[in-house]
Write a protein that holds these residues in place. Structure first.
Motif, PDB file in Angstrom:
ATOM      1  N   GLU A  99       0.837  -1.197   0.000  1.00  0.00           N
ATOM      2  CA  GLU A  99       0.000   0.000   0.000  1.00  0.00           C
ATOM      3  C   GLU A  99       0.875   1.250   0.000  1.00  0.00           C
ATOM      4  O   GLU A  99       0.578   2.223  -0.695  1.00  0.00           O
ATOM      5  N   GLN A 100       1.966   1.219   0.743  1.00  0.00           N
ATOM      6  CA  GLN A 100       2.903   2.352   0.742  1.00  0.00           C
ATOM      7  C   GLN A 100       3.486   2.559  -0.658  1.00  0.00           C
ATOM      8  O   GLN A 100       3.642   3.695  -1.107  1.00  0.00           O
ATOM      9  N   THR A 101       3.780   1.456  -1.349  1.00  0.00           N
ATOM     10  CA  THR A 101       4.298   1.539  -2.721  1.00  0.00           C
ATOM     11  C   THR A 101       3.261   2.173  -3.640  1.00  0.00           C
ATOM     12  O   THR A 101       3.597   3.018  -4.482  1.00  0.00           O
ATOM     13  N   HIS A 102       1.995   1.797  -3.478  1.00  0.00           N
ATOM     14  CA  HIS A 102       0.927   2.373  -4.303  1.00  0.00           C
ATOM     15  C   HIS A 102       0.767   3.869  -4.027  1.00  0.00           C
ATOM     16  O   HIS A 102       0.550   4.655  -4.945  1.00  0.00           O
ATOM     17  N   VAL A 103       0.884   4.251  -2.757  1.00  0.00           N
ATOM     18  CA  VAL A 103       0.785   5.671  -2.403  1.00  0.00           C
ATOM     19  C   VAL A 103       1.925   6.449  -3.071  1.00  0.00           C
ATOM     20  O   VAL A 103       1.705   7.528  -3.639  1.00  0.00           O
ATOM     21  N   LEU A 104       3.138   5.897  -3.015  1.00  0.00           N
ATOM     22  CA  LEU A 104       4.280   6.553  -3.665  1.00  0.00           C
ATOM     23  C   LEU A 104       4.041   6.710  -5.166  1.00  0.00           C
ATOM     24  O   LEU A 104       4.341   7.757  -5.747  1.00  0.00           O
ATOM     25  N   ALA A 105       3.480   5.665  -5.800  1.00  0.00           N
ATOM     26  CA  ALA A 105       3.211   5.719  -7.243  1.00  0.00           C
ATOM     27  C   ALA A 105       2.210   6.825  -7.559  1.00  0.00           C
ATOM     28  O   ALA A 105       2.382   7.578  -8.527  1.00  0.00           O
ATOM     29  N   ARG A 106       1.184   6.930  -6.733  1.00  0.00           N
ATOM     30  CA  ARG A 106       0.192   7.992  -6.957  1.00  0.00           C
ATOM     31  C   ARG A 106       0.804   9.372  -6.753  1.00  0.00           C
ATOM     32  O   ARG A 106       0.529  10.305  -7.516  1.00  0.00           O
ATOM     33  N   LEU A 107       1.652   9.521  -5.731  1.00  0.00           N
ATOM     34  CA  LEU A 107       2.310  10.808  -5.489  1.00  0.00           C
ATOM     35  C   LEU A 107       3.226  11.190  -6.652  1.00  0.00           C
ATOM     36  O   LEU A 107       3.269  12.347  -7.069  1.00  0.00           O
ATOM     37  N   LYS A 108       3.943  10.202  -7.183  1.00  0.00           N
ATOM     38  CA  LYS A 108       4.828  10.462  -8.327  1.00  0.00           C
ATOM     39  C   LYS A 108       4.014  10.854  -9.551  1.00  0.00           C
ATOM     40  O   LYS A 108       4.341  11.818 -10.246  1.00  0.00           O
ATOM     41  N   THR A 109       2.944  10.107  -9.813  1.00  0.00           N
ATOM     42  CA  THR A 109       2.092  10.382 -10.982  1.00  0.00           C
ATOM     43  C   THR A 109       1.512  11.796 -10.918  1.00  0.00           C
ATOM     44  O   THR A 109       1.409  12.473 -11.934  1.00  0.00           O
ATOM     45  N   LYS A 110       1.179  12.244  -9.718  1.00  0.00           N
ATOM     46  CA  LYS A 110       0.580  13.572  -9.558  1.00  0.00           C
ATOM     47  C   LYS A 110       1.630  14.684  -9.439  1.00  0.00           C
ATOM     48  O   LYS A 110       1.280  15.843  -9.310  1.00  0.00           O
ATOM     49  N   GLY A 111       2.921  14.302  -9.476  1.00  0.00           N
ATOM     50  CA  GLY A 111       3.980  15.307  -9.452  1.00  0.00           C
ATOM     51  C   GLY A 111       4.389  15.778  -8.074  1.00  0.00           C
ATOM     52  O   GLY A 111       5.141  16.744  -7.949  1.00  0.00           O
ATOM     53  N   PHE A 112       3.947  15.106  -7.007  1.00  0.00           N
ATOM     54  CA  PHE A 112       4.310  15.500  -5.654  1.00  0.00           C
ATOM     55  C   PHE A 112       5.625  14.876  -5.181  1.00  0.00           C
ATOM     56  O   PHE A 112       6.136  15.238  -4.128  1.00  0.00           O
ATOM     57  N   LEU A 113       6.155  13.930  -5.957  1.00  0.00           N
ATOM     58  CA  LEU A 113       7.367  13.214  -5.566  1.00  0.00           C
ATOM     59  C   LEU A 113       8.287  13.129  -6.767  1.00  0.00           C
ATOM     60  O   LEU A 113       7.860  12.693  -7.840  1.00  0.00           O
ATOM     61  N   ASP A 114       9.540  13.557  -6.606  1.00  0.00           N
ATOM     62  CA  ASP A 114      10.455  13.512  -7.752  1.00  0.00           C
ATOM     63  C   ASP A 114      10.946  12.089  -8.005  1.00  0.00           C
ATOM     64  O   ASP A 114      10.864  11.217  -7.138  1.00  0.00           O
ATOM     65  N   GLU A 115      11.466  11.870  -9.191  1.00  0.00           N
ATOM     66  CA  GLU A 115      11.870  10.539  -9.666  1.00  0.00           C
ATOM     67  C   GLU A 115      12.904   9.886  -8.748  1.00  0.00           C
ATOM     68  O   GLU A 115      12.793   8.720  -8.389  1.00  0.00           O
ATOM     69  N   ALA A 116      13.931  10.641  -8.359  1.00  0.00           N
ATOM     70  CA  ALA A 116      15.012  10.072  -7.542  1.00  0.00           C
ATOM     71  C   ALA A 116      14.496   9.596  -6.188  1.00  0.00           C
ATOM     72  O   ALA A 116      14.821   8.487  -5.737  1.00  0.00           O
ATOM     73  N   LYS A 117      13.689  10.426  -5.549  1.00  0.00           N
ATOM     74  CA  LYS A 117      13.141  10.055  -4.242  1.00  0.00           C
ATOM     75  C   LYS A 117      12.190   8.864  -4.379  1.00  0.00           C
ATOM     76  O   LYS A 117      12.175   7.963  -3.540  1.00  0.00           O
ATOM     77  N   TYR A 118      11.399   8.854  -5.460  1.00  0.00           N
ATOM     78  CA  TYR A 118      10.485   7.738  -5.723  1.00  0.00           C
ATOM     79  C   TYR A 118      11.260   6.428  -5.856  1.00  0.00           C
ATOM     80  O   TYR A 118      10.926   5.428  -5.226  1.00  0.00           O
ATOM     81  N   ILE A 119      12.306   6.450  -6.668  1.00  0.00           N
ATOM     82  CA  ILE A 119      13.108   5.240  -6.889  1.00  0.00           C
ATOM     83  C   ILE A 119      13.747   4.780  -5.580  1.00  0.00           C
ATOM     84  O   ILE A 119      13.741   3.591  -5.251  1.00  0.00           O
ATOM     85  N   GLU A 120      14.298   5.719  -4.830  1.00  0.00           N
ATOM     86  CA  GLU A 120      14.939   5.375  -3.555  1.00  0.00           C
ATOM     87  C   GLU A 120      13.954   4.703  -2.604  1.00  0.00           C
ATOM     88  O   GLU A 120      14.230   3.649  -2.040  1.00  0.00           O
ATOM     89  N   GLN A 121      12.789   5.307  -2.456  1.00  0.00           N
ATOM     90  CA  GLN A 121      11.808   4.776  -1.506  1.00  0.00           C
ATOM     91  C   GLN A 121      11.190   3.466  -1.975  1.00  0.00           C
ATOM     92  O   GLN A 121      10.972   2.560  -1.177  1.00  0.00           O
ATOM     93  N   THR A 122      10.881   3.364  -3.281  1.00  0.00           N
ATOM     94  CA  THR A 122      10.289   2.104  -3.764  1.00  0.00           C
ATOM     95  C   THR A 122      11.309   0.973  -3.740  1.00  0.00           C
ATOM     96  O   THR A 122      10.946  -0.170  -3.487  1.00  0.00           O
ATOM     97  N   THR A 123      12.580   1.282  -3.979  1.00  0.00           N
ATOM     98  CA  THR A 123      13.626   0.254  -3.903  1.00  0.00           C
ATOM     99  C   THR A 123      13.717  -0.297  -2.489  1.00  0.00           C
ATOM    100  O   THR A 123      13.804  -1.514  -2.283  1.00  0.00           O
ATOM    101  N   GLU A 124      13.668   0.601  -1.511  1.00  0.00           N
ATOM    102  CA  GLU A 124      13.712   0.187  -0.109  1.00  0.00           C
ATOM    103  C   GLU A 124      12.496  -0.668   0.259  1.00  0.00           C
ATOM    104  O   GLU A 124      12.629  -1.729   0.877  1.00  0.00           O
ATOM    105  N   LEU A 125      11.297  -0.223  -0.157  1.00  0.00           N
ATOM    106  CA  LEU A 125      10.081  -0.987   0.126  1.00  0.00           C
ATOM    107  C   LEU A 125      10.096  -2.341  -0.571  1.00  0.00           C
ATOM    108  O   LEU A 125       9.709  -3.357   0.013  1.00  0.00           O
ATOM    109  N   THR A 126      10.555  -2.359  -1.823  1.00  0.00           N
ATOM    110  CA  THR A 126      10.614  -3.614  -2.578  1.00  0.00           C
ATOM    111  C   THR A 126      11.564  -4.603  -1.912  1.00  0.00           C
ATOM    112  O   THR A 126      11.273  -5.804  -1.838  1.00  0.00           O
TER     113      THR A 126
END
Length: 153
Positions: free
Chosen positions: A48-75
């Protein structure tokens, strides 16, 4: 493209309930093992945290680098928990199906608009094969064991 767009608009009513039902069945199968249930709950929370990050990235609230860092950690956390779970449950086929359904959900969550041209890499990542039913109908076999028929003109 037509099938992908249909799923894009309907994945929340088709794929997410399917995923939930499969997880529930698996939980019932191992309901006597509280450790298994705890791991499933933790994986669901991380996804669910991964899905929230994806939605934040899609809406432009989260930059690519931070998204990758956080999703890599969650994955990484999810993968470790799934490894622990496999050791406890020994049900690789069920796990693989659930993982593939999750991949489909992730695929559609990352999209914010319909597909307007053929994308070979996207196609290859979700379609296992296409079966010709007749000259007017194709059957698409997607990852996760899903099959959808599509009429052609």
């Amino acid at each position: 493209m037509r099938l992908c767009n249909k799923l894009l608009y309907n994945y929340k009513t088709v794929l997410i309930p399917l995923q939930t039902a499969l997880q529930d069945l698996k939980l019932r199968k191992f309901s006597g093992k509280t450790q298994v249930m705890d791991i499933h709950k933790e994986i669901a929370k991380l996804r669910e945290q991964t899905h929230v990050l994806a939605r934040l990235k899609t809406k432009g609230f989260l930059d690519e680098a931070k998204y990758i860092e956080q999703t890599t950690e969650l994955t990484a956390k999810i993968n470790k928990l799934q490894t622990d779970l496999k050791k406890l449950t020994r049900s690789d086929d069920e796990d693989e199906t659930l993982n593939q359904i999750e991949m489909l959900i992730d695929f559609f969550e990352m999209r914010d608009k319909p597909i307007t041209k053929f994308e070979e890499s996207a196609f290859e990542s979700i379609v296992e094969r296409i079966v010709v039913i007749n000259q007017h109908e194709l059957e698409f076999h997607l990852i996760g064991g899903l099959k959808f028929k599509e009429k052609i003109k």
